[in-house]
Design a protein around this motif. Sequence first.
Motif, PDB file in Angstrom:
ATOM      1  N   LEU A  66     -41.988  19.148 133.526  1.00 38.94           N
ATOM      2  CA  LEU A  66     -41.404  19.142 135.263  1.00 38.94           C
ATOM      3  C   LEU A  66     -42.074  18.481 135.922  1.00 38.94           C
ATOM      4  O   LEU A  66     -41.637  17.266 136.767  1.00 38.94           O
ATOM      5  N   MET A  67     -43.228  18.272 135.965  1.00 40.79           N
ATOM      6  CA  MET A  67     -44.405  17.985 136.517  1.00 40.79           C
ATOM      7  C   MET A  67     -44.226  15.936 135.890  1.00 40.79           C
ATOM      8  O   MET A  67     -44.661  15.716 137.357  1.00 40.79           O
ATOM      9  N   ASP A  68     -44.315  16.097 135.212  1.00 45.27           N
ATOM     10  CA  ASP A  68     -43.790  14.770 135.509  1.00 45.27           C
ATOM     11  C   ASP A  68     -42.545  13.781 136.440  1.00 45.27           C
ATOM     12  O   ASP A  68     -43.326  12.732 137.026  1.00 45.27           O
ATOM     13  N   GLY A  69     -41.484  14.853 136.577  1.00 50.68           N
ATOM     14  CA  GLY A  69     -40.488  14.133 137.278  1.00 50.68           C
ATOM     15  C   GLY A  69     -40.521  13.994 138.386  1.00 50.68           C
ATOM     16  O   GLY A  69     -40.709  13.410 139.138  1.00 50.68           O
ATOM     17  N   TRP A  70     -41.281  15.237 139.244  1.00 53.40           N
ATOM     18  CA  TRP A  70     -42.441  15.074 140.048  1.00 53.40           C
ATOM     19  C   TRP A  70     -43.200  13.965 140.882  1.00 53.40           C
ATOM     20  O   TRP A  70     -43.370  13.695 141.839  1.00 53.40           O
ATOM     21  N   VAL A  71     -43.887  13.591 139.191  1.00 54.55           N
ATOM     22  CA  VAL A  71     -44.720  12.692 139.937  1.00 54.55           C
ATOM     23  C   VAL A  71     -44.178  11.419 140.292  1.00 54.55           C
ATOM     24  O   VAL A  71     -44.265  10.478 141.174  1.00 54.55           O
ATOM     25  N   ARG A  72     -43.422  11.397 139.153  1.00 57.42           N
ATOM     26  CA  ARG A  72     -42.252  10.059 139.187  1.00 57.42           C
ATOM     27  C   ARG A  72     -42.265   9.940 140.655  1.00 57.42           C
ATOM     28  O   ARG A  72     -41.730   8.961 141.575  1.00 57.42           O
ATOM     29  N   LYS A  73     -41.238  11.187 141.118  1.00 57.95           N
ATOM     30  CA  LYS A  73     -40.433  10.613 142.255  1.00 57.95           C
ATOM     31  C   LYS A  73     -41.699  10.430 143.705  1.00 57.95           C
ATOM     32  O   LYS A  73     -40.958   9.966 144.527  1.00 57.95           O
ATOM     33  N   ALA A  74     -42.436  11.252 143.405  1.00 59.15           N
ATOM     34  CA  ALA A  74     -43.490  11.067 144.268  1.00 59.15           C
ATOM     35  C   ALA A  74     -43.930   9.272 144.638  1.00 59.15           C
ATOM     36  O   ALA A  74     -43.989   9.279 145.571  1.00 59.15           O
ATOM     37  N   GLY A 145     -42.283  32.046 141.025  1.00 59.67           N
ATOM     38  CA  GLY A 145     -42.360  31.811 139.938  1.00 59.67           C
ATOM     39  C   GLY A 145     -41.622  30.903 138.991  1.00 59.67           C
ATOM     40  O   GLY A 145     -42.534  30.542 138.314  1.00 59.67           O
ATOM     41  N   SER A 146     -41.247  29.871 139.750  1.00 59.18           N
ATOM     42  CA  SER A 146     -39.725  29.498 138.692  1.00 59.18           C
ATOM     43  C   SER A 146     -41.248  28.179 138.195  1.00 59.18           C
ATOM     44  O   SER A 146     -41.805  27.596 138.800  1.00 59.18           O
ATOM     45  N   VAL A 147     -41.326  28.192 136.884  1.00 60.09           N
ATOM     46  CA  VAL A 147     -41.872  26.341 136.451  1.00 60.09           C
ATOM     47  C   VAL A 147     -42.024  25.033 137.605  1.00 60.09           C
ATOM     48  O   VAL A 147     -42.502  24.438 137.514  1.00 60.09           O
ATOM     49  N   ASP A 148     -40.585  25.231 137.412  1.00 54.36           N
ATOM     50  CA  ASP A 148     -40.468  23.587 138.094  1.00 54.36           C
ATOM     51  C   ASP A 148     -40.666  24.133 139.281  1.00 54.36           C
ATOM     52  O   ASP A 148     -41.343  23.070 139.947  1.00 54.36           O
ATOM     53  N   ALA A 149     -40.766  25.034 140.545  1.00 52.95           N
ATOM     54  CA  ALA A 149     -41.605  25.332 142.125  1.00 52.95           C
ATOM     55  C   ALA A 149     -43.121  24.701 141.762  1.00 52.95           C
ATOM     56  O   ALA A 149     -43.184  24.184 142.440  1.00 52.95           O
ATOM     57  N   MET A 150     -43.232  25.340 140.038  1.00 52.16           N
ATOM     58  CA  MET A 150     -45.105  25.283 140.024  1.00 52.16           C
ATOM     59  C   MET A 150     -45.082  24.330 139.472  1.00 52.16           C
ATOM     60  O   MET A 150     -46.411  23.445 140.646  1.00 52.16           O
ATOM     61  N   ALA A 151     -44.214  22.991 138.899  1.00 43.91           N
ATOM     62  CA  ALA A 151     -44.854  21.389 139.244  1.00 43.91           C
ATOM     63  C   ALA A 151     -44.848  20.772 140.243  1.00 43.91           C
ATOM     64  O   ALA A 151     -45.330  19.992 140.777  1.00 43.91           O
ATOM     65  N   LYS A 152     -43.388  21.194 140.735  1.00 47.91           N
ATOM     66  CA  LYS A 152     -43.670  20.673 142.382  1.00 47.91           C
ATOM     67  C   LYS A 152     -44.686  20.402 143.423  1.00 47.91           C
ATOM     68  O   LYS A 152     -44.727  19.773 144.053  1.00 47.91           O
ATOM     69  N   GLU A 153     -45.647  21.525 143.059  1.00 53.40           N
ATOM     70  CA  GLU A 153     -46.645  22.570 143.562  1.00 53.40           C
ATOM     71  C   GLU A 153     -47.580  21.428 143.898  1.00 53.40           C
ATOM     72  O   GLU A 153     -48.822  21.510 144.199  1.00 53.40           O
ATOM     73  N   VAL A 154     -48.142  20.973 142.300  1.00 51.82           N
ATOM     74  CA  VAL A 154     -48.693  20.214 141.908  1.00 51.82           C
ATOM     75  C   VAL A 154     -48.420  18.426 141.794  1.00 51.82           C
ATOM     76  O   VAL A 154     -49.236  17.668 142.444  1.00 51.82           O
ATOM     77  N   GLY A 155     -47.368  18.321 141.545  1.00 49.16           N
ATOM     78  CA  GLY A 155     -47.115  16.500 140.713  1.00 49.16           C
ATOM     79  C   GLY A 155     -47.278  15.436 142.802  1.00 49.16           C
ATOM     80  O   GLY A 155     -47.728  14.734 142.665  1.00 49.16           O
ATOM     81  N   PRO A 156     -46.742  15.797 143.201  1.00 57.52           N
ATOM     82  CA  PRO A 156     -46.369  15.395 144.953  1.00 57.52           C
ATOM     83  C   PRO A 156     -47.558  14.870 145.545  1.00 57.52           C
ATOM     84  O   PRO A 156     -48.255  14.309 145.195  1.00 57.52           O
ATOM     85  N   PRO A 157     -48.088  16.818 145.634  1.00 59.85           N
ATOM     86  CA  PRO A 157     -49.877  16.812 146.103  1.00 59.85           C
ATOM     87  C   PRO A 157     -50.357  15.868 145.253  1.00 59.85           C
ATOM     88  O   PRO A 157     -51.392  15.576 146.069  1.00 59.85           O
ATOM     89  N   LEU A 158     -51.375  16.073 144.184  1.00 59.62           N
ATOM     90  CA  LEU A 158     -51.723  15.460 143.348  1.00 59.62           C
ATOM     91  C   LEU A 158     -51.446  13.508 143.741  1.00 59.62           C
ATOM     92  O   LEU A 158     -52.342  12.538 143.533  1.00 59.62           O
ATOM     93  N   VAL A 159     -50.563  13.011 143.237  1.00 62.40           N
ATOM     94  CA  VAL A 159     -50.104  11.570 143.862  1.00 62.40           C
ATOM     95  C   VAL A 159     -50.681  11.112 145.482  1.00 62.40           C
ATOM     96  O   VAL A 159     -51.107  10.471 145.534  1.00 62.40           O
ATOM     97  N   LEU A 160     -50.301  11.931 145.785  1.00 57.67           N
ATOM     98  CA  LEU A 160     -50.491  11.667 147.403  1.00 57.67           C
ATOM     99  C   LEU A 160     -51.949  11.423 147.624  1.00 57.67           C
ATOM    100  O   LEU A 160     -52.802  10.712 148.014  1.00 57.67           O
ATOM    101  N   LYS A 161     -52.489  12.285 147.367  1.00 54.97           N
ATOM    102  CA  LYS A 161     -53.895  12.425 147.299  1.00 54.97           C
ATOM    103  C   LYS A 161     -54.988  10.992 146.621  1.00 54.97           C
ATOM    104  O   LYS A 161     -55.481  10.551 147.360  1.00 54.97           O
ATOM    105  N   LEU A 162     -53.740  10.965 145.041  1.00 52.15           N
ATOM    106  CA  LEU A 162     -54.597  10.446 144.551  1.00 52.15           C
ATOM    107  C   LEU A 162     -54.822   9.052 145.452  1.00 52.15           C
ATOM    108  O   LEU A 162     -55.407   7.944 145.409  1.00 52.15           O
ATOM    109  N   THR A 163     -53.174   8.531 145.800  1.00 56.08           N
ATOM    110  CA  THR A 163     -53.054   7.190 146.275  1.00 56.08           C
ATOM    111  C   THR A 163     -54.417   6.921 148.061  1.00 56.08           C
ATOM    112  O   THR A 163     -53.670   5.940 148.218  1.00 56.08           O
ATOM    113  N   LYS A 164     -53.634   8.318 148.532  1.00 60.57           N
ATOM    114  CA  LYS A 164     -55.027   7.911 149.374  1.00 60.57           C
ATOM    115  C   LYS A 164     -56.618   7.622 149.899  1.00 60.57           C
ATOM    116  O   LYS A 164     -57.659   7.744 150.345  1.00 60.57           O
TER     117      LYS A 164
END
Length: 180
Positions: A66-74, A145-164
């Motif tokens: 799921l995090m893979d999908g959120w990272v791709r979207k971000a 606590g859905s696993v998808d919600a947790m993956a969304k908490e990590v993926g997009p902010p990780l990409v944003l922080k990395l790219t900034k």
Amino acid sequence: MRKREWTVLTSAVVALLCVASAARADLRTKGIRLVPEKAWTATKGPVRVTHATELADPQAVEFGNLMDGWVRKACDRLHYPVADDAPVELHFTIDRFDAGSQAKRLITGFGGQGLVVGTLVVRRGGEEVGRYRFSSKLSGGFTGGSVDAMAKEVGPPLVLKLTKGESDESLHEGADQPAN
């Protein structure tokens, strides 16, 4: 209103807008810690996203997918189009995953946080050009606590922080301890 009062008022409004803008930006990435071992400077362009987990826990495997999908979207949203033949690869691993207590989050509205710890490697043409450790405290969102919600908490902010180009000095407390 006199000219001096107008100048003071205008300056105060501009200062408040700047502070509010900075606070909003911080909120987007405040839950993720990104510690560089080898820093990388992002440049706009296509990326390839891959991931892996050695963990046997089915929730950890689901989280990684799921995090893979959120990272791709971000990446797409931040103008880093995802393509299988891209010269830059963002490869993350899930090294530790603890979903925490969904019941505690639902009943009390707080507590029961989980933790995810991983590694992010950036490669260009197969050569490693960046390496980071990351961690995030997981709450699972409003639903508790859905696993998808947790993956969304990590993926997009990780990409944003990395790219900034933002980074931290250390991971979250307990991230360096072995999993139970």
